[in-house]
Design an enzyme around this catalytic site. Sequence first.
Site, PDB file in Angstrom:
ATOM      1  N   GLU A 116       0.824  -1.222   0.000  1.00 43.34           N
ATOM      2  CA  GLU A 116       0.000   0.000   0.000  1.00 43.34           C
ATOM      3  C   GLU A 116       0.857   1.271   0.000  1.00 43.34           C
ATOM      4  O   GLU A 116       0.348   2.362   0.255  1.00 43.34           O
ATOM      5  CB  GLU A 116      -0.957   0.021   1.214  1.00 43.34           C
ATOM      6  CG  GLU A 116      -1.830  -1.200   1.377  1.00 43.34           C
ATOM      7  CD  GLU A 116      -2.827  -1.437   0.242  1.00 43.34           C
ATOM      8  OE1 GLU A 116      -2.840  -0.649  -0.716  1.00 43.34           O
ATOM      9  OE2 GLU A 116      -3.564  -2.430   0.327  1.00 43.34           O
ATOM     10  N   HIS A 140      -2.792   2.394   8.468  1.00 40.14           N
ATOM     11  CA  HIS A 140      -3.882   1.572   7.915  1.00 40.14           C
ATOM     12  C   HIS A 140      -4.083   0.355   8.800  1.00 40.14           C
ATOM     13  O   HIS A 140      -3.121  -0.344   9.131  1.00 40.14           O
ATOM     14  CB  HIS A 140      -3.514   1.148   6.492  1.00 40.14           C
ATOM     15  CG  HIS A 140      -4.400   0.093   5.909  1.00 40.14           C
ATOM     16  ND1 HIS A 140      -5.765   0.234   5.805  1.00 40.14           N
ATOM     17  CD2 HIS A 140      -4.118  -1.133   5.385  1.00 40.14           C
ATOM     18  CE1 HIS A 140      -6.276  -0.848   5.240  1.00 40.14           C
ATOM     19  NE2 HIS A 140      -5.294  -1.704   4.987  1.00 40.14           N
ATOM     20  N   HIS A 142      -7.101  -2.960   9.958  1.00 36.86           N
ATOM     21  CA  HIS A 142      -8.304  -3.719   9.632  1.00 36.86           C
ATOM     22  C   HIS A 142      -9.195  -3.783  10.877  1.00 36.86           C
ATOM     23  O   HIS A 142      -9.148  -4.765  11.618  1.00 36.86           O
ATOM     24  CB  HIS A 142      -7.928  -5.133   9.165  1.00 36.86           C
ATOM     25  CG  HIS A 142      -7.152  -5.161   7.886  1.00 36.86           C
ATOM     26  ND1 HIS A 142      -6.615  -6.313   7.366  1.00 36.86           N
ATOM     27  CD2 HIS A 142      -6.839  -4.184   7.000  1.00 36.86           C
ATOM     28  CE1 HIS A 142      -6.001  -6.045   6.215  1.00 36.86           C
ATOM     29  NE2 HIS A 142      -6.117  -4.752   5.987  1.00 36.86           N
ATOM     30  N   GLU A 170     -18.058  12.486  21.888  1.00 33.02           N
ATOM     31  CA  GLU A 170     -16.772  13.107  21.574  1.00 33.02           C
ATOM     32  C   GLU A 170     -16.424  13.044  20.082  1.00 33.02           C
ATOM     33  O   GLU A 170     -15.547  13.771  19.616  1.00 33.02           O
ATOM     34  CB  GLU A 170     -15.640  12.397  22.341  1.00 33.02           C
ATOM     35  CG  GLU A 170     -15.695  12.593  23.837  1.00 33.02           C
ATOM     36  CD  GLU A 170     -15.148  13.953  24.260  1.00 33.02           C
ATOM     37  OE1 GLU A 170     -13.983  14.234  23.974  1.00 33.02           O
ATOM     38  OE2 GLU A 170     -15.911  14.727  24.859  1.00 33.02           O
ATOM     39  N   HIS A 211     -12.822  -3.649   3.994  1.00 31.85           N
ATOM     40  CA  HIS A 211     -11.367  -3.819   4.098  1.00 31.85           C
ATOM     41  C   HIS A 211     -10.788  -3.186   5.364  1.00 31.85           C
ATOM     42  O   HIS A 211     -10.164  -3.876   6.166  1.00 31.85           O
ATOM     43  CB  HIS A 211     -10.698  -3.238   2.837  1.00 31.85           C
ATOM     44  CG  HIS A 211      -9.222  -3.431   2.795  1.00 31.85           C
ATOM     45  ND1 HIS A 211      -8.526  -3.708   1.638  1.00 31.85           N
ATOM     46  CD2 HIS A 211      -8.279  -3.382   3.774  1.00 31.85           C
ATOM     47  CE1 HIS A 211      -7.238  -3.838   1.913  1.00 31.85           C
ATOM     48  NE2 HIS A 211      -7.069  -3.641   3.203  1.00 31.85           N
TER      49      HIS A 211
END
Length: 276
Positions: A116, A140, A142, A170, A211
């Site tokens: 990525e 990133h 999952h 919040e 994803h």
Amino acid sequence: MRVAEAKFYQDYLDMAAHGEKMGWHERNGGNFTYWLKPEDVEMVKDDLQVGRQWNSIGIMVRQLAGQYFLISGTGKYFYNINRDPEDCLGIIELDDKGENYRIVWGFSGGGRPTSEMPTHLMNMEVRARATGDKNRVIYHAHCTNLIAMTFLLPLKDEVFTRELWEMMTECPVVFPEGVGIVEWMVPGGREIAVATAQKAEKYNAVIWAHHGLFCSGEDFDSTFGLMHAIEKSAEIWIKVHSVSSQMRQTISVDGFRQLAREFNVQLNEQALYEKE
Ligand code: 13P
Ligand code: ZN
């Protein structure tokens, strides 16, 4: 100074361990980039080796030309980052066009940066523009509950923003601009990088349907905190909707406006629609 002694590196390792503990990184799931500041590079420069070959990034990030990034490796498990950081992580340098990279530290077992990397670097460039080079972290993960939500709701920025805001008071203060969402795409290439970068013009958090989530921020704490707040809100959403499809009460549009005034934040108006 050795890379292993630098504060940015230790903070990176701490955050990777925290994400792993949260259960967001099954197998090699997730990846993580820190953009070194000029003083970071200066501090560790004696520990960087030049001379390895240049490789194509697959995209062009002209504004990041000549910059250095600490980045996780493709196929590497977050679980192993703290056990063998020099194998799982690397520092890369970009060339003067922002088109190629070379490894100057780490990936000791012959690894390469995450698949990525195009999304990480394109997001970094877009967020750098939006923040005057203050944005330093792209992360990133999952996240289970957020991924679950992408099977149930329309894949629209304003819908995800509103549902996440409603679940925890919040949230609108933590991400007043909301969250973006990219429909399901094949990960790991230029196309998803471009689609994500478009959303990153506006948002610090971009969801990839079915994803995971990309978060950005000026430092490790705020980036991790954003991911954590969004995933916790998603967990509440999943719990509430697992019990009943109807909510008896929630935060009103008026309530959000009051909150925005008190906390002095500008909320994304698109998410303040009237619900039927
Ligand atoms: P990498 O192992 O290449 O970092 O990929 C993991 C991932 O989460 C892909 O989106
Ligand atoms: Zn992923």
